[in-house]
Design an enzyme around this catalytic site. Sequence first.
Site, short mmCIF file in Angstrom:
data_model
loop_
_atom_site.label_atom_id
_atom_site.label_comp_id
_atom_site.label_asym_id
_atom_site.label_seq_id
_atom_site.Cartn_x
_atom_site.Cartn_y
_atom_site.Cartn_z
N GLN A 1 0.82 -1.20 0.00
CA GLN A 1 0.00 0.00 0.00
C GLN A 1 0.87 1.26 0.00
O GLN A 1 0.58 2.23 0.70
CB GLN A 1 -0.93 -0.01 1.21
CG GLN A 1 -1.85 -1.20 1.21
CD GLN A 1 -2.71 -1.28 2.45
OE1 GLN A 1 -2.27 -0.99 3.56
NE2 GLN A 1 -3.96 -1.67 2.26
N CYS A 2 1.89 1.26 -0.80
CA CYS A 2 2.87 2.33 -0.86
C CYS A 2 2.83 2.97 -2.24
O CYS A 2 2.45 2.33 -3.22
CB CYS A 2 4.27 1.73 -0.59
SG CYS A 2 5.65 2.86 -0.71
N ALA A 3 3.23 4.22 -2.32
CA ALA A 3 3.30 4.89 -3.63
C ALA A 3 4.29 4.18 -4.55
O ALA A 3 4.19 4.30 -5.77
CB ALA A 3 3.70 6.35 -3.44
N PHE A 4 5.24 3.44 -4.00
CA PHE A 4 6.22 2.72 -4.81
C PHE A 4 5.81 1.28 -5.12
O PHE A 4 6.56 0.55 -5.76
CB PHE A 4 7.58 2.70 -4.09
CG PHE A 4 8.22 4.06 -4.01
CD1 PHE A 4 8.84 4.63 -5.11
CD2 PHE A 4 8.18 4.77 -2.82
CE1 PHE A 4 9.42 5.88 -5.04
CE2 PHE A 4 8.76 6.03 -2.73
CZ PHE A 4 9.39 6.59 -3.85
N THR A 5 4.61 0.88 -4.72
CA THR A 5 4.16 -0.50 -4.91
C THR A 5 4.22 -0.91 -6.38
O THR A 5 4.48 -2.07 -6.69
CB THR A 5 2.74 -0.71 -4.34
OG1 THR A 5 2.79 -0.45 -2.94
CG2 THR A 5 2.23 -2.12 -4.57
#
Length: 175
Positions: free
Chosen positions: A52-56
Amino acid sequence: MIKRFFICALTFLGTQTAALETNALFESIDGGTLSIDQWLGQPVLVVNTASQCAFTRQYRGLQDLYDAYRAQGLIVLAVPSDDFNQELATDAEVKDFCELQYGIDLPMTVITHVKGVDAHPFYASLKAETGFTPRWNFNKVLIDESGAVVATFGSNTPPQSPAITRLIDGMLIND
């Protein structure tokens, strides 16, 4: 054996003789255990991940990198972690998410601590030997065929960046 270490974006640290703890067991998300030692003789890219990360979206790049180089021996190990409060609640949810959204079939651990007092022994030894601790999700650690850290990369470095692929190419060419 002399080992070279680099910190974030290939900042040179010097030489050391202490060994990175590559024999520490990770629990596999598929059951059983994984260890960097099982891949001695092969380059390994270890990446702390979160769903659930912007970098996922880098999961796609990790899988593509693995697909491009696996026949030549590269291992990409995903280490899901909730140390930055961005991972799903259970290992099963992480596994399902990664398979459904990104078609992940690269080796993956269960949700694991990568920093602090509860850090997995691999990450604790990484910090002790190089000073590197993941500062966010999708930090990358490239390990050579002998188990030495070659370089570390922050979240902003995509898995298929030239900075990473040049090093991998160099390791595979020298085999």
